[in-house]
Design a protein around this motif. Sequence first.
Motif, PDB file in Angstrom:
ATOM      1  N   ASP A  10       0.785  -1.210  -0.129  1.00 50.35           N
ATOM      2  CA  ASP A  10       0.053   0.038   0.055  1.00 50.35           C
ATOM      3  C   ASP A  10       1.005   1.341  -0.105  1.00 50.35           C
ATOM      4  O   ASP A  10       0.525   2.225  -0.702  1.00 50.35           O
ATOM      5  CB  ASP A  10      -0.898  -0.087   1.392  1.00 50.35           C
ATOM      6  N   GLU A  11       1.906   1.285   0.886  1.00 54.06           N
ATOM      7  CA  GLU A  11       2.823   2.391   0.901  1.00 54.06           C
ATOM      8  C   GLU A  11       3.511   2.699  -0.549  1.00 54.06           C
ATOM      9  O   GLU A  11       3.524   3.885  -0.875  1.00 54.06           O
ATOM     10  CB  GLU A  11       3.738   2.325   2.094  1.00 54.06           C
ATOM     11  N   VAL A  12       4.176   1.782  -1.187  1.00 55.45           N
ATOM     12  CA  VAL A  12       4.679   2.043  -2.426  1.00 55.45           C
ATOM     13  C   VAL A  12       3.774   2.542  -3.413  1.00 55.45           C
ATOM     14  O   VAL A  12       3.998   3.301  -4.100  1.00 55.45           O
ATOM     15  CB  VAL A  12       5.687   0.704  -2.699  1.00 55.45           C
ATOM     16  N   ALA A  13       2.532   1.893  -3.292  1.00 52.40           N
ATOM     17  CA  ALA A  13       1.425   2.342  -4.165  1.00 52.40           C
ATOM     18  C   ALA A  13       1.165   3.579  -4.128  1.00 52.40           C
ATOM     19  O   ALA A  13       0.936   4.540  -5.065  1.00 52.40           O
ATOM     20  CB  ALA A  13       0.235   1.479  -4.230  1.00 52.40           C
ATOM     21  N   ARG A  14       0.989   4.138  -2.658  1.00 48.93           N
ATOM     22  CA  ARG A  14       0.725   5.561  -2.401  1.00 48.93           C
ATOM     23  C   ARG A  14       1.860   6.463  -2.733  1.00 48.93           C
ATOM     24  O   ARG A  14       1.498   7.615  -3.238  1.00 48.93           O
ATOM     25  CB  ARG A  14       0.424   5.552  -1.211  1.00 48.93           C
ATOM     26  N   HIS A  15       3.107   6.151  -2.572  1.00 49.71           N
ATOM     27  CA  HIS A  15       3.886   7.100  -2.948  1.00 49.71           C
ATOM     28  C   HIS A  15       4.063   7.157  -4.454  1.00 49.71           C
ATOM     29  O   HIS A  15       4.402   8.466  -4.956  1.00 49.71           O
ATOM     30  CB  HIS A  15       5.328   6.275  -2.801  1.00 49.71           C
ATOM     31  N   ARG A  30      10.399   9.855   2.144  1.00 51.57           N
ATOM     32  CA  ARG A  30      10.508   8.345   1.320  1.00 51.57           C
ATOM     33  C   ARG A  30       9.660   8.377  -0.038  1.00 51.57           C
ATOM     34  O   ARG A  30      10.185   7.641  -0.892  1.00 51.57           O
ATOM     35  CB  ARG A  30       9.881   7.288   2.396  1.00 51.57           C
ATOM     36  N   ALA A  31       8.677   9.082   0.241  1.00 50.42           N
ATOM     37  CA  ALA A  31       7.958   9.192  -1.373  1.00 50.42           C
ATOM     38  C   ALA A  31       8.714   9.721  -2.445  1.00 50.42           C
ATOM     39  O   ALA A  31       8.695   9.140  -3.428  1.00 50.42           O
ATOM     40  CB  ALA A  31       6.696   9.839  -1.198  1.00 50.42           C
ATOM     41  N   ALA A  32       9.368  10.871  -2.133  1.00 54.11           N
ATOM     42  CA  ALA A  32      10.363  11.542  -3.092  1.00 54.11           C
ATOM     43  C   ALA A  32      11.485  10.428  -3.510  1.00 54.11           C
ATOM     44  O   ALA A  32      11.772  10.424  -4.897  1.00 54.11           O
ATOM     45  CB  ALA A  32      10.908  12.680  -2.717  1.00 54.11           C
ATOM     46  N   LEU A  33      11.963   9.629  -2.553  1.00 53.23           N
ATOM     47  CA  LEU A  33      12.860   8.660  -2.793  1.00 53.23           C
ATOM     48  C   LEU A  33      12.366   7.573  -3.826  1.00 53.23           C
ATOM     49  O   LEU A  33      13.015   6.972  -4.677  1.00 53.23           O
ATOM     50  CB  LEU A  33      13.650   8.332  -1.790  1.00 53.23           C
ATOM     51  N   THR A  34      11.184   7.240  -3.407  1.00 52.19           N
ATOM     52  CA  THR A  34      10.629   6.003  -4.239  1.00 52.19           C
ATOM     53  C   THR A  34      10.403   6.281  -5.412  1.00 52.19           C
ATOM     54  O   THR A  34      10.441   5.540  -6.536  1.00 52.19           O
ATOM     55  CB  THR A  34       9.390   5.378  -3.409  1.00 52.19           C
ATOM     56  N   ARG A  35       9.818   7.520  -5.788  1.00 59.15           N
ATOM     57  CA  ARG A  35       9.535   8.017  -7.211  1.00 59.15           C
ATOM     58  C   ARG A  35      10.966   8.041  -7.982  1.00 59.15           C
ATOM     59  O   ARG A  35      10.626   7.660  -9.131  1.00 59.15           O
ATOM     60  CB  ARG A  35       8.600   9.401  -6.938  1.00 59.15           C
ATOM     61  N   GLY A  36      11.708   8.524  -7.412  1.00 62.20           N
ATOM     62  CA  GLY A  36      13.130   8.810  -7.895  1.00 62.20           C
ATOM     63  C   GLY A  36      13.677   7.307  -8.311  1.00 62.20           C
ATOM     64  O   GLY A  36      13.825   7.200  -9.769  1.00 62.20           O
ATOM     65  N   LEU A  37      13.423   6.558  -7.746  1.00 63.63           N
ATOM     66  CA  LEU A  37      13.837   5.170  -7.915  1.00 63.63           C
ATOM     67  C   LEU A  37      13.324   4.607  -8.996  1.00 63.63           C
ATOM     68  O   LEU A  37      13.513   3.675  -9.735  1.00 63.63           O
ATOM     69  CB  LEU A  37      14.287   4.392  -6.567  1.00 63.63           C
ATOM     70  N   ARG A  38      11.945   4.738  -8.885  1.00 62.96           N
ATOM     71  CA  ARG A  38      11.151   4.103  -9.927  1.00 62.96           C
ATOM     72  C   ARG A  38      11.346   4.754 -11.400  1.00 62.96           C
ATOM     73  O   ARG A  38      11.250   3.877 -12.445  1.00 62.96           O
ATOM     74  CB  ARG A  38       9.676   4.581  -9.589  1.00 62.96           C
TER      75      ARG A  38
END
Length: 442
Positions: free
Chosen positions: A28-33, A343-351
């Motif tokens: 859920d968290e990764v999807a929300r990011h 963490r959201a900014a990091l996750t989106r960048g890694l994606r």
Amino acid sequence: MATTQHQRAPGGGQPPGEPVRVPFPVVDEVARHCAQDAEPSTVHIEIHLPGRVDEERLRSAFAAALARHPRALMRERPRGPLARRYEWELTGHPDTDPVSFPPCAPGALERARAGALDRAPALTASPPLRLDVVREPDREGCVLLFTVHHTALDGPACLRLAATAAEIYSDSPAPPSPAPARPAAAPLPRQSRTPALARPAQVAPGSPGPAPVPGNAMLVAELPVPRRESGAPYTVNDQLMVATALTVAGWNRAQGAPGADRRPLRITMPVDDRTRGPEMPIGNGTRLVEVGFTAAELAPGTDVAALLRTTAERTRALKAQPRPQLGHGAGLLTVPLLPVAARAALTRGLRVAAGPWTSTTLLSNIGRIPYPLDFGDAGQATAVWFSAPARMPRGLTFTTASTGGRLHLALRWSRTLLGERDGARLLDLFTRHLAATSSEAI
């Protein structure tokens, strides 16, 4: 999926009047990011019934179904800028009525399908789903069309809600549900494995038009379930996997995609080990595995029978291997050491950085629908279609289910990658390659 955790008051009790709080599980968290308005992360489900349901009875039955599965009655809890977790609040009752009856009019189903792809339910209101009961003047029966926010729920969980609503609506007891298949462990065949770090092929762009509109488009089709010889070492899921791989490989060659004759294909496949009974956990409960194919295995003139056997070995081994839902790396992104905004900014960048290594496409096979979906005087479901999000960089998904001995396929794609004619060509390719996996053709 995380188990429900209650916020405790001093002395161990529940704070009076406080909704139960549930920290977002990893999925859920990764999807929300990664949520974005341009390509909403929705799951679409449509259940076709031969008759028409009574409005008040259906509203009452679905409300009772939600009460039996209170984990679906959730909304995202407001948070401050330094909050380290997203949290669900379990509300105990709907904030809004999720059931609507649009006017009976020509084209109502196409409009409802488009809405399911273009508009995600709000996460701030419980439950994060919609149910449109679609009727058209020139069609008998009706369609129950669900739109589910994939940050909160997946397709099988929503189907469980629909099955409970059917049992309540028809006042019929729930039939025993089959347990999910649990294959024996088997090693991946060394000679067939694709290199783990090899950059996979992506779906080649088509002709989306000079100014493509963001979002997803979709085609649905009803096909015969491919036949298998008794005792065949492969399953219908393996036949669908081979057809998907051959379809994308053929499409890429026809489009002249660079590396089409060299790069491997990797196809994401959800695996669901949950029970299908009334006690089924509600939420995002599937784990994702990737099935690899070398370019040589998908070359023109390939031995389909041999490819089916090899694919069966791979899928059987992958299903048997324990693995976190999104792999081992995703859990590190959700460790609450930093605020969720960071963490959201990091996750989106890694994606974005990992885009070139994203799997080629996704095949989600629900399999034979495990519930009768009997709505009493409105009848049993005659067809059930699902579709999974097709966000870039993957941009294309295949979702299948079978009802009444027929296969129901939804082909969904990003409109920035493919156009309507491209979707029709891909559907034609898939139909031909699936027929080639039938025992009558090999």
